[in-house]
Every structure is written in structure tokens, then in C-alpha cells.
Design a protein around this motif. Structure first.
Motif, PDB file in Angstrom:
ATOM      1  N   PHE A  16      15.469  30.420  22.304  1.00 16.89           N
ATOM      2  CA  PHE A  16      15.762  29.496  21.222  1.00 16.89           C
ATOM      3  C   PHE A  16      14.517  29.342  20.368  1.00 16.89           C
ATOM      4  O   PHE A  16      13.411  29.174  20.891  1.00 16.89           O
ATOM      5  N   SER A  76      11.106  38.784  18.384  1.00 17.20           N
ATOM      6  CA  SER A  76      11.102  38.368  16.980  1.00 17.20           C
ATOM      7  C   SER A  76      11.657  36.959  16.867  1.00 17.20           C
ATOM      8  O   SER A  76      12.448  36.505  17.693  1.00 17.20           O
ATOM      9  N   VAL A 126      18.160  44.787  23.841  1.00 17.56           N
ATOM     10  CA  VAL A 126      19.108  43.897  23.176  1.00 17.56           C
ATOM     11  C   VAL A 126      18.487  42.512  23.139  1.00 17.56           C
ATOM     12  O   VAL A 126      18.173  41.953  24.189  1.00 17.56           O
ATOM     13  N   GLU A 127      18.261  42.028  21.947  1.00 17.37           N
ATOM     14  CA  GLU A 127      17.600  40.729  21.810  1.00 17.37           C
ATOM     15  C   GLU A 127      18.586  39.696  21.291  1.00 17.37           C
ATOM     16  O   GLU A 127      19.267  39.926  20.306  1.00 17.37           O
ATOM     17  N   VAL A 128      18.650  38.582  21.981  1.00 20.92           N
ATOM     18  CA  VAL A 128      19.532  37.495  21.563  1.00 20.92           C
ATOM     19  C   VAL A 128      18.683  36.275  21.269  1.00 20.92           C
ATOM     20  O   VAL A 128      17.910  35.830  22.119  1.00 20.92           O
ATOM     21  N   ARG A 129      18.802  35.768  20.064  1.00 27.72           N
ATOM     22  CA  ARG A 129      17.991  34.600  19.696  1.00 27.72           C
ATOM     23  C   ARG A 129      18.858  33.548  19.041  1.00 27.72           C
ATOM     24  O   ARG A 129      19.690  33.847  18.173  1.00 27.72           O
ATOM     25  N   VAL A 130      18.670  32.319  19.489  1.00 27.66           N
ATOM     26  CA  VAL A 130      19.374  31.190  18.900  1.00 27.66           C
ATOM     27  C   VAL A 130      18.383  30.440  18.018  1.00 27.66           C
ATOM     28  O   VAL A 130      17.285  30.105  18.482  1.00 27.66           O
ATOM     29  N   LYS A 179      22.364  29.166  14.322  1.00 26.59           N
ATOM     30  CA  LYS A 179      22.630  30.598  14.208  1.00 26.59           C
ATOM     31  C   LYS A 179      22.354  31.282  15.531  1.00 26.59           C
ATOM     32  O   LYS A 179      21.397  30.936  16.220  1.00 26.59           O
ATOM     33  N   VAL A 180      23.175  32.236  15.883  1.00 30.66           N
ATOM     34  CA  VAL A 180      22.910  33.078  17.044  1.00 30.66           C
ATOM     35  C   VAL A 180      22.784  34.508  16.543  1.00 30.66           C
ATOM     36  O   VAL A 180      23.711  35.046  15.949  1.00 30.66           O
ATOM     37  N   GLU A 181      21.606  35.065  16.735  1.00 28.04           N
ATOM     38  CA  GLU A 181      21.362  36.414  16.223  1.00 28.04           C
ATOM     39  C   GLU A 181      21.265  37.396  17.383  1.00 28.04           C
ATOM     40  O   GLU A 181      20.523  37.168  18.325  1.00 28.04           O
ATOM     41  N   VAL A 182      22.029  38.455  17.295  1.00 27.92           N
ATOM     42  CA  VAL A 182      21.990  39.496  18.327  1.00 27.92           C
ATOM     43  C   VAL A 182      21.547  40.802  17.673  1.00 27.92           C
ATOM     44  O   VAL A 182      22.149  41.246  16.702  1.00 27.92           O
ATOM     45  N   ARG A 183      20.457  41.363  18.201  1.00 29.49           N
ATOM     46  CA  ARG A 183      19.951  42.602  17.615  1.00 29.49           C
ATOM     47  C   ARG A 183      19.694  43.626  18.699  1.00 29.49           C
ATOM     48  O   ARG A 183      19.111  43.322  19.735  1.00 29.49           O
ATOM     49  N   VAL A 184      20.170  44.836  18.436  1.00 29.37           N
ATOM     50  CA  VAL A 184      19.928  45.945  19.344  1.00 29.37           C
ATOM     51  C   VAL A 184      18.846  46.817  18.713  1.00 29.37           C
ATOM     52  O   VAL A 184      18.959  47.196  17.555  1.00 29.37           O
ATOM     53  N   LEU A 224      24.115  32.140  27.588  1.00 24.15           N
ATOM     54  CA  LEU A 224      24.874  32.976  26.662  1.00 24.15           C
ATOM     55  C   LEU A 224      25.292  34.206  27.437  1.00 24.15           C
ATOM     56  O   LEU A 224      24.457  34.851  28.064  1.00 24.15           O
ATOM     57  N   VAL A 274      26.294  37.856  27.300  1.00 23.75           N
ATOM     58  CA  VAL A 274      26.379  39.022  26.436  1.00 23.75           C
ATOM     59  C   VAL A 274      26.829  40.222  27.241  1.00 23.75           C
ATOM     60  O   VAL A 274      26.187  40.601  28.220  1.00 23.75           O
ATOM     61  N   ASN A 294      29.931  41.561  23.240  1.00 23.03           N
ATOM     62  CA  ASN A 294      30.676  40.332  23.351  1.00 23.03           C
ATOM     63  C   ASN A 294      29.758  39.195  23.748  1.00 23.03           C
ATOM     64  O   ASN A 294      29.238  39.179  24.852  1.00 23.03           O
ATOM     65  N   VAL A 295      29.529  38.271  22.832  1.00 21.37           N
ATOM     66  CA  VAL A 295      28.643  37.152  23.122  1.00 21.37           C
ATOM     67  C   VAL A 295      29.454  35.884  23.227  1.00 21.37           C
ATOM     68  O   VAL A 295      30.157  35.503  22.287  1.00 21.37           O
ATOM     69  N   ASP A 296      29.336  35.244  24.356  1.00 20.34           N
ATOM     70  CA  ASP A 296      30.061  34.007  24.585  1.00 20.34           C
ATOM     71  C   ASP A 296      29.102  32.830  24.442  1.00 20.34           C
ATOM     72  O   ASP A 296      28.244  32.595  25.280  1.00 20.34           O
TER      73      ASP A 296
END
Ligand SMILES: [Mn+2]
Ligand SMILES: [Mn+2]
Ligand SMILES: [Zn+2]
Ligand SMILES: [Zn+2]
Lengths: 142, 142
Positions: A95, A73, A129-133, B128-133, A111, A113, B112-114
Motif C-alpha cells: 500500500f 514502484s 507481478v507487482e500489485v500496489r494499492v 486505486k489498485v494497480e497490477v503490473r507484470v 488481495l 491474485v 484475476n485480482v480479488d
DNA sequence: CATTCAATGCAATAAATTTGCATTGAGATT
DNA sequence: AATCTCAATGCAAATTTATTGCATTGAATG
């Protein structure tokens, strides 16, 4: 750009016939260094072969369902697609440039996580687990 | 459910007139313990007042643009909306149930997101950093 | 040769959001 | 007070992205 994945094998391993169209979609995704939208993929394919937009959507659904491709997404309205994690592709954040819509892959460790705690305690099923910047890319900054 | 935020102040601080509709949208978002879709918000508001769907969309765009509300992407096609991080709302990841579409807030420290390394090295602007599970929620598991 | 079925195409539809233009009503201006 | 202005909202149409239903095709199977 992936030189390690054998797309035909990936399809066969998921009990999918390796049709020309499926291979083409998978190649476009795998040979690209960043995720693409369905429209991107369709446009790319149309340049060299005759394929229907709906066929692209259906193949993408299939590849996502089988875990070969990841549906990613964005901060925008369309989904993007990239190779799902496998031996050659490790999970990593992305990104998304909110100005031009370009999506980039970030390195696995850009990043950090830590999902261990969540996996232990979460009272449901975790699939992804999705991480988006989100932000503005280097190009668009100028 | 937020008892700390003063919605009128939030609007004024962003140079937005605190109209009834804006306050209502913001209250629905702020008083809810998990993010809602535009359709959710519209449905909720229609029960007690007369407001147009487009007005809801326009107010949401405005609130997002001013950083009062966060637009959160899901594994599905609609955006969800929650209070943007502020003194009372700390950034946190979300869980999206791919079966029922319900979105939950996870605790700030469940994942935990670094992001320090990225902020230093990224050659663009990070908003923005978005984290979604994604997965199946407890309810839908039964 | 006839049958079957997975794969694909084409047209219509759906879902979510956005756009264009009209209306309203609370101040500001004359 | 009458007029003007403009932000806020409403309503209809359009747009974007994705999905569904049904028809066609062609390779494999009997
Ligand atoms: Mn990637
Ligand atoms: Mn939340
Ligand atoms: Zn860009
Ligand atoms: Zn659920």
C-alpha cells in the motif's frame, strides 16, 4: 523485521562479498517492516556510519540484480526497496500513501491474485507481478 | 483505440474547458492501444502542432487529478498514461517490457485480482489498485 | 615489495518532472 | 471601444532521483 534471514549467507549465495556496506544496506532493508526509498536507506545509514549516496545506489542495483532485494514502484517518483521473495519472505502487495509517501506491506492474502492463466498464455518472459494499492493511510486520514 | 469516448464530454463533465491542447492530449492517450509516457505524448503532438512540454505535463496532471486519465507506474523511471476506468474502459493489468520500455494492456481477466476482502478491512482510503507484470516482451525475446 | 582488482568516494551529468514568472487572448465590465 | 480579468500556455530555471566517469584505497595475491 526479519530474524530469519542470514544476510551474509544471502550475499555469499549470490557470489557477492559480504562487505560492511552491503551488509548494512541489507540489514536496513531486512530489519524494516515496510519498503524504504534509497533516500530513506541512505539517511538511516548516515546516522551510524560514513557511506556515500552513490554507494547505496550501487549496492541496491546489485542486490536487485541478484534477486536479493525487490525494487518496488510507487505512485511517486522514487523506487522503494524491500526484501525479495525467499523462504522467509512471501510475495505480497503493498500500500502506498499518496499523501505521506509511506509504503506498507499488505498480507499475502489480503488481495488474491491468480496468475496461472497468464503464465500459460503470455507470449514473452514474465519476471515479476507487482500489485500496489494507492490511497491515503490511516494516519493521514485524520 | 477508443471510438466510444467523447473527449469533449469527459472534459466538460469534470468542469474543464475543452481547449485544443487538452483535447489533443486526451486524443493521443485515448486513440492509443497501450499507455504512453509524457515524452511519447509530447513527441506525438509536436509532429502536428506547436505545444510546450510543460503544457503536456500540466494537462496530464489535471487529467489525472480529475480521474479522466490514469497515471501508471512502470519498472522504469517515467510514468505512463492511459485512459482511466470508465464505462468504456475497464480496469486491467499492464505488462511492462524492461528491455524496450513498451507497455501493453492485458485483458481484464488475464489476471484475476480479488480486492473485496481488502476493501472491507483496510483502515484507510483506497483510490486505486494497480497490477503490473514486468518482463521481456515477445519482440524483445528474439 | 609490487601488482591487481573489487569496493568505494567524489564530482559531474542525465532524465523526468516541477516551479516561478511572463505572455496571450477571449470574454466580462465599465 | 477601451479596460480589466483570468485561465491557459510558454519559457527558463530549479528540483528530484538516479547514473556515469574517473580517482582512491586497501586487502589479497604473486
Ligand atoms: Mn513488503
Ligand atoms: Mn491499459
Ligand atoms: Zn500517509
Ligand atoms: Zn520489449
Amino acid at each position: 523485521m526479519c530474524n530469519q534471514c542470514n544476510y551474509e549467507n544471502l550475499l555469499n549465495a549470490s557470489d557477492l562479498n559480504a562487505t560492511d556496506n552491503r551488509l548494512r544496506v541489507l540489514e536496513v532493508i531486512g530489519n524494516n517492516s515496510y519498503p524504504l526509498s534509497a533516500a530513506d536507506i541512505f539517511t538511516t545509514l548516515k546516522r551510524t556510519c560514513s557511506i556515500n549516496r552513490v554507494t547505496v545506489y550501487r549496492i541496491l542495483d546489485l542486490l536487485v540484480e541478484r534477486g536479493i532485494v525487490d525494487r518496488i514502484s510507487t505512485g511517486g517518483r522514487a523506487f522503494y526497496y524491500g526484501m525479495a521473495p525467499n523462504e522467509n519472505h512471501h510475495p505480497h502487495p503493498h500500500f502506498y500513501c499518496t499523501r505521506c509517501g509511506q509504503m506498507d506491506c499488505l498480507t499475502q492474502d489480503s488481495l488474491n491474485v491468480d496468475t496461472k492463466a497468464l503464465w500459460k498464455t503470455f507470449p514473452g518472459r514474465i519476471d515479476k507481478v507487482e500489485v500496489r494499492v494507492d490511497g491515503i493511510c490511516k494516519n493521514c486520514m485524520k
